[in-house]
Motif scaffolding. Structure first.
Motif, PDB file in Angstrom:
ATOM      1  N   HIS A   1     -35.336  33.534 -15.462  1.00 27.72           N
ATOM      2  CA  HIS A   1     -36.013  32.200 -15.228  1.00 27.72           C
ATOM      3  C   HIS A   1     -37.413  32.617 -15.155  1.00 27.72           C
ATOM      4  O   HIS A   1     -38.184  33.237 -14.075  1.00 27.72           O
ATOM      5  N   GLU A   2     -38.105  31.853 -16.023  1.00 26.21           N
ATOM      6  CA  GLU A   2     -39.577  31.869 -15.787  1.00 26.21           C
ATOM      7  C   GLU A   2     -40.325  31.214 -14.778  1.00 26.21           C
ATOM      8  O   GLU A   2     -39.835  30.348 -14.430  1.00 26.21           O
ATOM      9  N   GLY A   3     -41.175  31.995 -14.177  1.00 23.24           N
ATOM     10  CA  GLY A   3     -41.991  31.361 -12.793  1.00 23.24           C
ATOM     11  C   GLY A   3     -40.999  31.241 -11.189  1.00 23.24           C
ATOM     12  O   GLY A   3     -41.671  31.013 -10.449  1.00 23.24           O
ATOM     13  N   ARG A   4     -39.513  32.235 -11.712  1.00 27.83           N
ATOM     14  CA  ARG A   4     -39.306  32.727 -10.528  1.00 27.83           C
ATOM     15  C   ARG A   4     -39.442  33.595  -9.588  1.00 27.83           C
ATOM     16  O   ARG A   4     -39.312  34.793 -10.454  1.00 27.83           O
ATOM     17  N   PRO A   5     -39.754  34.164  -8.224  1.00 31.32           N
ATOM     18  CA  PRO A   5     -40.034  35.036  -7.576  1.00 31.32           C
ATOM     19  C   PRO A   5     -38.690  35.998  -7.679  1.00 31.32           C
ATOM     20  O   PRO A   5     -37.607  35.603  -7.669  1.00 31.32           O
ATOM     21  N   ILE A   6     -39.295  37.313  -7.398  1.00 30.44           N
ATOM     22  CA  ILE A   6     -37.535  38.036  -7.022  1.00 30.44           C
ATOM     23  C   ILE A   6     -38.058  38.497  -5.262  1.00 30.44           C
ATOM     24  O   ILE A   6     -39.141  38.373  -4.663  1.00 30.44           O
ATOM     25  N   ALA A   7     -36.686  38.404  -4.877  1.00 32.86           N
ATOM     26  CA  ALA A   7     -37.169  39.165  -3.447  1.00 32.86           C
ATOM     27  C   ALA A   7     -37.308  40.507  -3.348  1.00 32.86           C
ATOM     28  O   ALA A   7     -36.671  41.634  -3.918  1.00 32.86           O
ATOM     29  N   ALA A   8     -38.578  40.346  -2.307  1.00 36.96           N
ATOM     30  CA  ALA A   8     -39.000  42.104  -2.902  1.00 36.96           C
ATOM     31  C   ALA A   8     -38.499  43.164  -1.994  1.00 36.96           C
ATOM     32  O   ALA A   8     -39.199  43.893  -2.292  1.00 36.96           O
ATOM     33  N   GLY A   9     -37.601  42.747  -1.317  1.00 33.66           N
ATOM     34  CA  GLY A   9     -37.183  43.690  -0.553  1.00 33.66           C
ATOM     35  C   GLY A   9     -37.339  43.649   1.449  1.00 33.66           C
ATOM     36  O   GLY A   9     -36.923  45.044   2.102  1.00 33.66           O
ATOM     37  N   TYR A  10     -37.999  42.651   1.579  1.00 33.26           N
ATOM     38  CA  TYR A  10     -38.129  42.707   2.702  1.00 33.26           C
ATOM     39  C   TYR A  10     -37.734  41.382   3.272  1.00 33.26           C
ATOM     40  O   TYR A  10     -38.168  40.317   2.947  1.00 33.26           O
ATOM     41  N   PHE A  11     -36.945  41.417   4.793  1.00 30.64           N
ATOM     42  CA  PHE A  11     -35.641  40.167   4.764  1.00 30.64           C
ATOM     43  C   PHE A  11     -36.213  40.304   6.077  1.00 30.64           C
ATOM     44  O   PHE A  11     -35.279  40.822   6.850  1.00 30.64           O
ATOM     45  N   ALA A  12     -36.577  38.594   6.822  1.00 29.33           N
ATOM     46  CA  ALA A  12     -36.735  38.759   8.654  1.00 29.33           C
ATOM     47  C   ALA A  12     -35.833  37.649   8.558  1.00 29.33           C
ATOM     48  O   ALA A  12     -35.667  36.018   8.566  1.00 29.33           O
ATOM     49  N   PHE A  13     -34.940  37.157   9.832  1.00 24.10           N
ATOM     50  CA  PHE A  13     -33.523  36.962   9.626  1.00 24.10           C
ATOM     51  C   PHE A  13     -34.540  36.562  11.298  1.00 24.10           C
ATOM     52  O   PHE A  13     -34.105  36.845  12.043  1.00 24.10           O
TER      53      PHE A  13
END
Length: 530
Positions: free
Chosen positions: A156-168
Motif C-alpha cells: 500500500h502506497e504511503g504505508r511504512p514498514i516495521a523496520a525491525g525494532y520493537f519496544a514493548f
C-alpha cells in the motif's frame, strides 16, 4: 530494567549463505567487523543486551570475548523455532518478568533506536519488493495493525514498514499475546496492539542486511577507507580520490591500459579527473563480497574457497602472459627491497621502536628489523633474469571481490607504477607475495583486530583467532605455480615479510597495529629462516 534482545536465532537464508556461509544474521561481515558490533554501538548506554543465537552455532572464541566486552550475553536457542517462539524461549530463559522488552531483528541496524521509549515500533520506508510487514497507522501516529505483504507486491502506497525494532512496555502482555497466537510474531503484535496504544517512530537511518540485495545496499553505508585516500560510493559508481595526483593517475592508467584478457578480472574504469585539488577516478560499483570479509568473518566452505583461489590463479596467469619491456628483478628490487629500507628509516624517525636493536619472537632470538630487511634482499633472488610482466601490485584480499555466479574475482585498486611513473609492468613475484600477505601473512586479521599481541620488552608473540579455511588455503597456495614461480617459494615469502616492514610508517595512527606488524614480520621471518 528493560530487557533488550537481538533476535538472531536462525541462520541466514540460502542467498546469503551461498555468499558468506551458514551464519546467524548478526554475525554477517560488514567491512572490518561483524554486524553485531555495529548493533551494539547503536545500543550503547542502553544496559545489558541479550543476543539470541542458534544453539548449534559454535561461537568463535574471539567473538565470545568481544561480545562480553560489549556487554552482550549470548542466549542459545533451539533451531527450528519461529521468531515468536524464539522470543518466548529467550524471555523464559532470561527469567524476564513484567519489565519492558525491546527487540531488534538480528539482520537490522538502526542508527538511533528509541532506547528509552516504550510501546513504540520503528517505521521505515519500503525499499524493495521483498516480503515486509506494513504498518497501518492512525492520523495521530498510533499503530493499528501490522499487515504482511508477499514478496513481489508493491504493498500500500504511503504505508511504512516495521523496520525491525520493537519496544514493548509490558513483557508479560507480550508473552501472553505470543502464547495466544501460538508463536506467530505478527499476529501476537496485532493482539498486543488491540490492548495497548503503540505509536510509530520514524527511523532516522536504518539498514536491512537480511536479503542479498539489501545486504549490499546497506553495506554501502558502512564502508571504510584509509587516511590517505577516500572512497565515495553512490550505488552506481565508486569514486576513489586523493591529494596524491600521481597515485590516482597511475591507478586509473592501469585500469584503462590493461589488455582485455586482464580487464575481465578487474573493476571497469569510467572516468578520471580533478576535483577541488584532488585527483579521482570512477569505477563501476560492484555489489560483491570482499575476500577479506570472507576470510576473516565468513563461513564459506572448502570448495567455494578453492574456486576463488582458482580464479586468482587465472588472473595471475593472464598477468604473467602479458610480457613487459622491463626487468622483473629490477622492478622487484624497487618495490620490495629498496622501498622497505626507505620505509623502515621513516618509521625509525617517527616511531619509538629502534630498528637496529635485536628482537626475539616467542623467546627465540631474531635480528633487528633493519638486519631482517637487509637479509630479505638476498632471499628475493634478484638475479633471476625474469622479464617483467603485467602486475596488479596490490593483489591482497581487501582488493579482491568475488562473483559467485560467474566464479570470477574482480580486482580493484591496482598499484599502477613501480617508480611513480604510470605503467602496467612489474614482477609476478610481487603479486604472489601480496596474495600470500593475506593467506599466510594474515594481514586482514591484523587489520580487523582478530589477533592478540604479547610483548615483553623486545620479545614479541602474536596469536590469531582461528580461521577454518586458512590452513588449507595456505596449502593450496603452496601447491600453486605460475610461470615457474611457486606461490610460497622463498623469494615470494621474503617479499611477503618485507611488506609488513614497509607498511609500518603508513599506520602511524595505530601504534598497536604497528607493533602487531612487527610481531608478524618476526613470525614470518622465523619461518623463512628455519
Amino acid at each position: 530494567m528493560t530487557v533488550r534482545l537481538i533476535m538472531s536465532g536462525a541462520l541466514v537464508g540460502q542467498e546469503l549463505a551461498a555468499e558468506f556461509g551458514p551464519l546467524p544474521p548478526a554475525f554477517l561481515p560488514v567491512g572490518v567487523q561483524r554486524l553485531y558490533e555495529l548493533q551494539m554501538q547503536a545500543l550503547e548506554g542502553a544496559g545489558p543486551v541479550h543476543l539470541v543465537l542458534p544453539e548449534t552455532f559454535a561461537v568463535p572464541e574471539h567473538d565470545a570475548v568481544r561480545l562480553a566486552a560489549l556487554g552482550a550475553e549470548i542466549v542459545p536457542a533451539p533451531e527450528g523455532l519461529s521468531l515468536g517462539e524464539a522470543v518466548v524461549y529467550a524471555l523464559n530463559t532470561i527469567g524476564a518478568g513484567d519489565e519492558p522488552v525491546h527487540l531488534l531483528h538480528g539482520d537490522t541496524l538502526i542508527a538511533a533506536p528509541p532506547l528509552h521509549a516504550h510501546d513504540v515500533i520503528v517505521a521505515g520506508p519500503r525499499s524493495t519488493e521483498y516480503a515486509w510487514a506494513e504498518m497501518e497507522t492512525a492520523p495521530d501516529g498510533r499503530v493499528l495493525a501490522l499487515v504482511n505483504t508477499p514478496a513481489g507486491e508493491d504493498g500500500h502506497e504511503g504505508r511504512p514498514i516495521a523496520a525491525g525494532y520493537f519496544a514493548f512496555a509490558s513483557g508479560l502482555d507480550l508473552l501472553r499475546a505470543l502464547a495466544r497466537r501460538r508463536g506467530d510474531f505478527i499476529a501476537a503484535i496485532n493482539h498486543y496492539l488491540a490492548d495497548r496504544p503503540v505509536r510509530a517512530a520514524e527511523a532516522d537511518d536504518w539498514l536491512d542486511f537480511g536479503h542479498l540485495t539489501t545486504f549490499f545496499q546497506s553495506r554501502m553505508a558502512v564502508t571504510t577507507a584509509r587516511a590517505f585516500n577516500t572512497v565515495r560510493i553512490d550505488g552506481l559508481t565508486a569514486r576513489k580520490s586523493s591529494a596524491d595526483t600521481a597515485k590516482m593517475r597511475a591507478e586509473a592508467h592501469w585500469l584503462q591500459a590493461a589488455p582485455p584478457a586482464v580487464q575481465i578480472y578487474c573493476a571497469r574504469l569510467l572516468g578520471f579527473g580533478l576535483e577541488q585539488g584532488r585527483a579521482f577516478y570512477d569505477t563501476e560499483y560492484e555489489f560483491l563480497p570482499v575476500l577479506s570479509e570472507l576470510f576473516v568473518y565468513g563461513a564459506v566452505g572448502r570448495k567455494p574457497w578453492l574456486r576463488i583461489l582458482a580464479s586468482c590463479e587465472d588472473l595471475l596467469r593472464t598477468l604473467a602472459a602479458t610480457r613487459g619491456d622491463i626487468c622483473g628483478d629490477q622492478a622487484l628490487r624497487t618495490l620490495a627491497a629498496d622501498k622497505t629500507l626507505v620505509r623502515l628509516e621513516a618509521f625509525a624517525r617517527d616511531g619509538e621502536t629502534r630498528i637496529t636493536e635485536p628482537l626475539s619472537y616467542e623467546g627465540r632470538p631474531c635480528p633487528s628489523l633493519l638486519q631482517i630487511a637487509e637479509r630479505l634482499v638476498g632471499a628475493m633472488d634478484l638475479t633471476s633474469g625474469r622479464i617483467g610482466c603485467a602486475m596488479h601490485g596490490d593483489l591482497c584480499f581487501s582488493n579482491l571481490l568475488y562473483d559467485s555466479r560467474n566464479r570470477r574475482i574482480k580486482a580493484i585498486d591496482p598499484r599502477g607504477s613501480v617508480d611513480r611513473t604510470p605503467s602496467l609492468w612489474g614482477d609476478l613475484r610481487y603479486d604472489l607475495a601480496k596474495l600470500g600477505h593475506s593467506i599466510v601473512g594474515r594481514y586482514d586479521q591484523i587489520v580487523a583486530g582478530r589477533c592478540s599481541l604479547a610483548r615483553h620488552g623486545s620479545d614479541y608473540a602474536l596469536a590469531f583467532a582461528p580461521v577454518s579455511c586458512q590452513p588449507w588455503l595456505a596449502e593450496a597456495l603452496k601447491d600453486l605455480e605460475v610461470d615457474g614461480v611457486g606461490g610460497l617459494s622463498q623469494a615470494v615469502r621474503a617479499v611477503s615479510v618485507s611488506l609488513f616492514l614497509s607498511m609500518l610508517p603508513l599506520h602511524a595512527d595505530r601504534p598497536d597495529r604497528q607493533q602487531a606488524f612487527i610481531a608478524n614480520a618476526l613470525r614470518l621471518w622465523r619461518e623463512l629462516d628455519a
